[in-house]
Enzyme design. Structure first.
Site, PDB file in Angstrom:
ATOM      1  N   GLY A  72      -8.997   9.092 -16.840  1.00 29.13           N
ATOM      2  CA  GLY A  72      -7.697   9.507 -16.324  1.00 29.13           C
ATOM      3  C   GLY A  72      -6.978  10.571 -17.130  1.00 29.13           C
ATOM      4  N   PHE A  73      -5.690  10.325 -17.350  1.00 28.37           N
ATOM      5  CA  PHE A  73      -4.835  11.314 -18.024  1.00 28.37           C
ATOM      6  C   PHE A  73      -5.360  11.646 -19.428  1.00 28.37           C
ATOM      7  CE2 PHE A  73      -0.989   9.054 -15.822  1.00 28.37           C
ATOM      8  CZ  PHE A  73      -1.395   9.538 -14.592  1.00 28.37           C
ATOM      9  N   ARG A 114     -11.423   2.018 -25.630  1.00 27.93           N
ATOM     10  CA  ARG A 114     -12.160   0.762 -25.820  1.00 27.93           C
ATOM     11  C   ARG A 114     -13.610   0.866 -25.376  1.00 27.93           C
ATOM     12  NH1 ARG A 114      -8.901  -3.176 -22.272  1.00 27.93           N
ATOM     13  NH2 ARG A 114      -8.954  -1.270 -21.046  1.00 27.93           N
ATOM     14  N   SER A 140       6.537   6.720 -16.803  1.00 31.38           N
ATOM     15  CA  SER A 140       6.214   6.603 -15.376  1.00 31.38           C
ATOM     16  C   SER A 140       7.520   6.710 -14.596  1.00 31.38           C
ATOM     17  CB  SER A 140       5.572   5.244 -15.101  1.00 31.38           C
ATOM     18  OG  SER A 140       5.515   4.984 -13.710  1.00 31.38           O
ATOM     19  N   PHE A 146      -6.101   4.145 -12.163  1.00 30.25           N
ATOM     20  CA  PHE A 146      -4.877   3.345 -12.250  1.00 30.25           C
ATOM     21  C   PHE A 146      -4.840   2.191 -11.231  1.00 30.25           C
ATOM     22  CE2 PHE A 146      -0.481   2.593 -10.852  1.00 30.25           C
ATOM     23  CZ  PHE A 146       0.153   2.290 -12.047  1.00 30.25           C
ATOM     24  N   THR A 188      -6.115   8.075 -10.295  1.00 28.45           N
ATOM     25  CA  THR A 188      -7.074   7.959 -11.407  1.00 28.45           C
ATOM     26  C   THR A 188      -7.688   6.570 -11.214  1.00 28.45           C
ATOM     27  OG1 THR A 188      -5.344   7.001 -12.788  1.00 28.45           O
ATOM     28  CG2 THR A 188      -5.641   9.389 -12.944  1.00 28.45           C
ATOM     29  N   TYR A 202       5.373  -4.264 -15.103  1.00 31.38           N
ATOM     30  CA  TYR A 202       4.960  -2.866 -15.308  1.00 31.38           C
ATOM     31  C   TYR A 202       6.202  -1.977 -15.422  1.00 31.38           C
ATOM     32  CZ  TYR A 202       2.858   1.706 -14.700  1.00 31.38           C
ATOM     33  OH  TYR A 202       2.497   3.017 -14.888  1.00 31.38           O
TER      34      TYR A 202
HETATM   35  C1  8X3 Z   1       2.486   5.012 -11.876  1.00 35.59           C
HETATM   36  C2  8X3 Z   1       3.537   5.187 -10.867  1.00 35.59           C
HETATM   37  O1  8X3 Z   1       4.762   4.269  -8.865  1.00 35.59           O
HETATM   38  O2  8X3 Z   1       2.356   3.923  -8.951  1.00 35.59           O
HETATM   39  O3  8X3 Z   1       2.988   4.855 -13.140  1.00 35.59           O
HETATM   40  O4  8X3 Z   1       3.824   2.653 -10.371  1.00 35.59           O
HETATM   41  S1  8X3 Z   1       3.621   3.936  -9.733  1.00 35.59           S
END
Ligand code: 8X3
Length: 255
Positions: A19-20, A42, A143, A193, A191, A156
């Site tokens: 990713g980033f 990792r 974010s 994510f 990504t 989160y």
């Molecule tokens: C990622 C943005 O809005 O998908 O950090 O949580 S969101």
């Protein structure tokens, strides 16, 4: 603090295995030919393959988990007198997207450990050297979730709100040190994510970006590099980057 001195030092990027972080490592390797790169993560095979791709003469890898305090302390010891000029606190994740009352406490621990403790440990370890050398730049991955709360985001959102608060705190506490602090705060970016957030469920992850054009890792890498490349008297406090198809976490245009 001439920015050229940042470019002649060592750039540390956490979470560089995807990713980033990976995109930022590639972009800095290309754009700053005199910089050394220390990449952490990792997953050893991924670190090894990035070192191979970018060249072992200037790129070194360190395999550890930023949330492991002892491992970070050992990393800091091996840094010794290294002229670390940039720390990109990129390692982080979202785990789970469930109503608060149904969420996994293990997911919470993982997010708090990586997104917060990892950033704190790394910063605490490397910042004193930057202050002593009177040069440095810390880039934190924030974010849009640190600015806007959205359903099922709870922990989160809390970790990214805390990253925003810590970025501000840090800037106040080290004022006058010539060390700059920036937060890069993306919206939807495709990504790993969402695959990680949904614990490997690719189908659910794909649905997140269905019918819209998300940011990609290179967009974030470019924002990071642009912040680093500003003249010494300019500190980019934060950059919020959203896809054109997204106005807020809840407002997304899908074709
Ligand atoms: C990622 C943005 O809005 O998908 O950090 O949580 S969101």
């Amino acid at each position: 603090m001439p920015t050229s001195s940042l470019k002649n030092g060592t750039v540390v990027i956490t979470g560089a295995t995807s990713g980033f972080g990976e995109a930022t490592a590639r972009l800095i390797a290309k754009s700053w030919p005199d910089a050394k790169l220390w990449i952490t993560g990792r997953r050893k095979e991924r670190l090894d393959s990035l070192v191979k791709e970018l060249g072992s003469s200037r790129v070194s890898s360190f395999c550890f988990d930023v949330s492991d305090r002892k491992a970070v302390e050992n990393f800091a010891k091996s840094a010794g007198q290294e002229n670390i000029t940039v720390l990109v606190n990129n390692a982080g994740l979202a785990a789970g997207l469930d109503h608060f009352q149904d969420a996994s406490v293990d997911d919470w621990d993982q997010m708090i450990d990586t997104n917060l403790k990892g950033l704190l440990y790394m910063t605490r370890a490397l910042l004193p050297g930057m202050i002593a050398r009177k040069t440095g730049h810390i880039v934190n991955m924030g974010s849009i979730a640190g600015h806007v709360t959205y359903p099922k985001g709870h922990v989160y959102v809390a970790t990214k709100s805390a990253v925003r608060a810590l970025t501000e705190s840090l800037r106040i506490d080290i004022l006058g040190s010539n060390v700059r602090v920036t937060s890069i705060d993306p919206g939807m970016a495709e990504t790993e994510f969402s695959v990680v957030r949904f614990h490997g469920d690719q189908h659910k992850a794909d649905a997140v970006y269905k019918g819209m054009r998300p940011l990609v890792a290179d967009d974030i890498a470019e924002a990071i590099l642009w912040s680093l490349d500003r003249p010494p008297h300019v500190n980019i406090q934060e950059i919020i980057l959203m896809p054109t198809d997204q106005a807020t976490p809840r407002d997304v245009s899908r074709k």
